[in-house]
Write an enzyme that holds these catalytic residues in place. Structure first.
Site, PDB file in Angstrom:
ATOM      1  N   CYS A  77      49.427  51.818  41.239  1.00  0.00           N
ATOM      2  CA  CYS A  77      48.530  50.926  41.992  1.00  0.00           C
ATOM      3  C   CYS A  77      49.361  49.929  42.801  1.00  0.00           C
ATOM      4  O   CYS A  77      49.008  49.564  43.920  1.00  0.00           O
ATOM      5  CB  CYS A  77      47.605  50.158  41.047  1.00  0.00           C
ATOM      6  SG  CYS A  77      46.727  51.194  39.881  1.00  0.00           S
TER       7      CYS A  77
ATOM      8  N   CYS B 156      50.270  48.126  37.181  1.00  0.00           N
ATOM      9  CA  CYS B 156      50.314  49.592  37.124  1.00  0.00           C
ATOM     10  C   CYS B 156      51.141  50.017  38.331  1.00  0.00           C
ATOM     11  O   CYS B 156      50.803  49.686  39.466  1.00  0.00           O
ATOM     12  CB  CYS B 156      48.884  50.126  37.218  1.00  0.00           C
ATOM     13  SG  CYS B 156      48.726  51.855  37.659  1.00  0.00           S
TER      14      CYS B 156
HETATM   15  P1  FAD Z   1      36.941  45.786  40.117  1.00  0.00           P
HETATM   16  O1  FAD Z   1      37.113  46.815  41.178  1.00  0.00           O
HETATM   17  O2  FAD Z   1      38.134  45.407  39.317  1.00  0.00           O
HETATM   18  O3  FAD Z   1      36.340  44.506  40.831  1.00  0.00           O
HETATM   19  C1  FAD Z   1      36.231  43.246  40.178  1.00  0.00           C
HETATM   20  C2  FAD Z   1      34.976  42.567  40.702  1.00  0.00           C
HETATM   21  O4  FAD Z   1      35.109  42.352  42.107  1.00  0.00           O
HETATM   22  C3  FAD Z   1      33.736  43.439  40.553  1.00  0.00           C
HETATM   23  O5  FAD Z   1      33.086  43.215  39.342  1.00  0.00           O
HETATM   24  C4  FAD Z   1      32.897  42.979  41.721  1.00  0.00           C
HETATM   25  O6  FAD Z   1      32.236  41.780  41.388  1.00  0.00           O
HETATM   26  C5  FAD Z   1      33.883  42.622  42.767  1.00  0.00           C
HETATM   27  N1  FAD Z   1      34.113  43.680  43.753  1.00  0.00           N
HETATM   28  C6  FAD Z   1      34.322  44.999  43.528  1.00  0.00           C
HETATM   29  N2  FAD Z   1      34.536  45.631  44.692  1.00  0.00           N
HETATM   30  C7  FAD Z   1      34.477  44.706  45.653  1.00  0.00           C
HETATM   31  C8  FAD Z   1      34.619  44.751  47.063  1.00  0.00           C
HETATM   32  N3  FAD Z   1      34.906  45.895  47.703  1.00  0.00           N
HETATM   33  N4  FAD Z   1      34.471  43.606  47.768  1.00  0.00           N
HETATM   34  C9  FAD Z   1      34.216  42.444  47.148  1.00  0.00           C
HETATM   35  N5  FAD Z   1      34.078  42.336  45.812  1.00  0.00           N
HETATM   36  C10 FAD Z   1      34.202  43.452  45.084  1.00  0.00           C
HETATM   37  N6  FAD Z   1      42.677  51.756  39.918  1.00  0.00           N
HETATM   38  C11 FAD Z   1      42.889  53.102  39.963  1.00  0.00           C
HETATM   39  O7  FAD Z   1      42.340  53.844  39.164  1.00  0.00           O
HETATM   40  N7  FAD Z   1      43.728  53.634  40.924  1.00  0.00           N
HETATM   41  C12 FAD Z   1      44.374  52.867  41.838  1.00  0.00           C
HETATM   42  O8  FAD Z   1      45.146  53.386  42.670  1.00  0.00           O
HETATM   43  C13 FAD Z   1      44.169  51.444  41.802  1.00  0.00           C
HETATM   44  N8  FAD Z   1      44.808  50.618  42.657  1.00  0.00           N
HETATM   45  C14 FAD Z   1      44.654  49.262  42.530  1.00  0.00           C
HETATM   46  C15 FAD Z   1      45.367  48.430  43.386  1.00  0.00           C
HETATM   47  C16 FAD Z   1      45.255  47.046  43.241  1.00  0.00           C
HETATM   48  C17 FAD Z   1      46.044  46.161  44.162  1.00  0.00           C
HETATM   49  C18 FAD Z   1      44.401  46.508  42.236  1.00  0.00           C
HETATM   50  C19 FAD Z   1      44.285  45.019  42.063  1.00  0.00           C
HETATM   51  C20 FAD Z   1      43.679  47.328  41.418  1.00  0.00           C
HETATM   52  C21 FAD Z   1      43.786  48.713  41.540  1.00  0.00           C
HETATM   53  N9  FAD Z   1      43.070  49.579  40.716  1.00  0.00           N
HETATM   54  C22 FAD Z   1      43.282  50.927  40.795  1.00  0.00           C
HETATM   55  C23 FAD Z   1      42.049  49.058  39.796  1.00  0.00           C
HETATM   56  C24 FAD Z   1      40.639  49.109  40.443  1.00  0.00           C
HETATM   57  O9  FAD Z   1      40.632  48.540  41.727  1.00  0.00           O
HETATM   58  C25 FAD Z   1      39.626  48.313  39.614  1.00  0.00           C
HETATM   59  O10 FAD Z   1      40.092  47.014  39.422  1.00  0.00           O
HETATM   60  C26 FAD Z   1      39.341  48.953  38.247  1.00  0.00           C
HETATM   61  O11 FAD Z   1      38.908  50.279  38.410  1.00  0.00           O
HETATM   62  C27 FAD Z   1      38.259  48.160  37.477  1.00  0.00           C
HETATM   63  O12 FAD Z   1      37.058  48.190  38.231  1.00  0.00           O
HETATM   64  P2  FAD Z   1      35.819  47.253  37.954  1.00  0.00           P
HETATM   65  O13 FAD Z   1      34.587  48.075  38.123  1.00  0.00           O
HETATM   66  O14 FAD Z   1      35.990  46.556  36.668  1.00  0.00           O
HETATM   67  O15 FAD Z   1      35.779  46.182  39.148  1.00  0.00           O
END
Ligand code: FAD
Length: 468
Positions: free
Chosen positions: A397, A394
């Site tokens: 992001c 994205c």
């Molecule tokens: P995710 O946040 O994808 O996390 C995956 C797993 O990691 C979780 O299930 C949990 O087990 C673990 N986890 C979660 N948080 C943490 C933590 N802080 N420390 C350790 N482990 C953790 N989305 C947007 O809407 N806007 C953005 O600007 C954006 N920027 C992004 C930038 C990058 C580089 C990446 C990789 C992703 C970005 N995203 C952004 C996506 C967002 O971060 C999440 O991946 C998405 O919202 C899905 O969230 P999720 O609840 O499935 O878990």
């Protein structure tokens, strides 16, 4: 600190915030406490407490930093979003409207910035132009001044130097474009699911010094999650030296900050006329509530504070670089450039006055050989993460991911260049320590993101208190 003790402090804090006391009776946990109960008191590996950071950030630093980041020097960032993913065939989600990044038209960017793309002062500009010319010639040209020859050698050395923690974009590439960060804010984009998990997964699994046999808990891509995995993971983390633990916590802090932002600037409503962005409490709770995340959420928020302290420390160390009279926030508008430099120095002196800085001297302090090896490992892992950012599917992001990784990399470079900064001449070109405009812009904007996240935690705390 034990959870019960942390909980009690948190509870007292919450009671204080509410301005009420209940004669020692234990009230049921509120939604706010479930996210914040363990996010109070002292932070692991530091001598600093969360409450001190909150007050310092939210009332003293945040407002001034926001003003600085709105200035022309800091709002335009040059980035190459078209670099292919070096690890796998990427499927980008550029079809998503909220992932789109609008690059600047060339007449939108001040000439001073364009002509000085990675140069930070007129003196440095002239010198670097001579250096570039010399590099094109492929050798140190005899006709260049002695000073320039020295600079060519030093800066070439600097560019390949082992002090860089990030693999920077080639901003001279025709694919690199200026982006106005104010027009492309970090917020909810809808980037999620297996593609996003894969990125986080690769970062944690392959880059956080973690052996294959140890699984991180609550990992959506890992099978067989559960308590025993969680225990194994955290006891492994506890057993690590402070540097490796710090690495994990920095990444987790960045991850937490991104997720705080997307919860705070969530797409709440969309009509054909407009979009409404704002706080999504449910989204925040799903990510940070202690019960819903089996204790993980508050830990993640603590890591965010840890990241804050590391970047704050770097800013306090780099003050002499910005204080030099040669340094300008050069955009070509002399009056504004001077005003913004004053504001920048004000902010940096405020940062320096923070009483409980993280003591980075405990980093890499052991046996010299071992310390150098660790530092090198640290740097290589970090560079790898900066390359992974080209795989983020994205664009919005990817933009903020790249900027924040470059900013954090610059902070680490500063922390490990303490002696070079201390030995810098008070004026004239500095050969040993040097920050490019890109590094400066990313450093302050990355810190601005973390500072905003800390401020947003206060907003969420207030919103959650109203729910119960
Ligand atoms: P995710 O946040 O994808 O996390 C995956 C797993 O990691 C979780 O299930 C949990 O087990 C673990 N986890 C979660 N948080 C943490 C933590 N802080 N420390 C350790 N482990 C953790 N989305 C947007 O809407 N806007 C953005 O600007 C954006 N920027 C992004 C930038 C990058 C580089 C990446 C990789 C992703 C970005 N995203 C952004 C996506 C967002 O971060 C999440 O991946 C998405 O919202 C899905 O969230 P999720 O609840 O499935 O878990």
């Amino acid at each position: 600190m034990g959870c019960r003790w942390a909980f009690l402090i948190g509870l007292l804090g919450a009671m204080w915030l509410l301005g009420s006391g209940h004669g020692g009776q234990q009230a049921p946990e509120t939604a706010a406490q479930r996210c914040f109960c363990q996010v109070s008191g002292y932070l692991d590996d530091c001598t600093c407490d969360v409450e001190t950071i909150d007050k310092f950030n939210n009332y003293r630093l945040f407002p001034r930093l926001q003003k600085l980041l709105e200035s022309d020097y800091f709002r335009y960032y040059k980035v190459n979003l078209k670099r292919p993913c070096p690890f796998w065939n990427d499927i980008n989600q550029c079809g998503r409207r909220d992932c789109a990044v609008k690059p600047c038209q060339s007449d939108e960017v001040p000439d001073g910035i364009k002509s000085a793309s990675y140069k930070y002062s007129e003196v440095a500009n002239n010198l670097i132009e001579e250096c570039e010319q010399a590099e094109r010639l492929g050798a140190v040209d005899e006709s260049l001044s002695e000073e320039t020859q020295k600079a060519v050698l030093q800066w070439t050395k600097h560019d390949d130097s082992s002090d860089n923690f990030c693999e920077a974009d080639d901003i001279q590439s025709p694919d690199a474009e200026y982006v106005d960060l104010l027009l492309n804010p970090e917020r909810y984009t809808g980037y999620k699911g297996p593609d996003a998990w894969k990125i986080w997964n690769v970062i944690y699994e392959e880059n956080c010094f973690k052996p294959q046999t140890i699984k991180r808990p609550l990992n959506p891509l890992a099978s067989g999650q559960g308590k025993s995995e969680e225990n194994t993971f955290y006891s492994w983390l506890e057993g690590l030296c402070v540097e490796k633990r710090a690495f994990y916590r920095l990444i987790s802090g960045l991850h937490a900050s991104i997720n705080v932002h997307l919860s705070a600037r969530y797409l709440l409503q969309e009509t054909w006329l407009e979009k409404k962005w704002g706080h999504n409490i449910t989204e925040f709770q799903q990510r940070f509530d202690g019960i819903l995340t089996e204790g993980e959420g508050p830990r993640r928020l603590k890591n965010l504070y840890f990241l804050y302290l590391i970047e704050l420390r770097a800013l306090s160390k780099v003050v002499p670089f910005f204080e030099r009279p040669d340094f300008q926030l050069f955009t070509g508008d002399k009056v504004h450039d001077a005003e913004n430099k004053m504001l920048l120095l004000e902010i940096l002196h405020e940062v320096k006055s923070f009483p409980l800085h993280f003591d980075e001297n405990s980093f890499f302090a052991g046996d010299k050989k071992e310390a150098n090896k660790l530092k090198e490992d640290f740097r290589l892992h970090f560079r790898n993460i900066s390359r992974i950012m080209d795989c983020v599917g994205c664009f919005k992001c990817r933009l903020w991911g790249k900027l924040q990784i470059q900013g954090l990399g610059t902070a680490l470079k500063i922390l490990f260049s303490e002696k070079l900064i201390a030995n810098m001449p008070e004026s004239g070109p500095s050969y040993e320590f040097h920050l490019t405009r890109q590094e400066i812009v990313s450093l302050f904007n990355a810190f601005g993101r973390i500072s905003t996240s800390v401020k947003e935690l206060e907003n969420f705390r207030n919103l959650l208190q109203n729910i119960h």
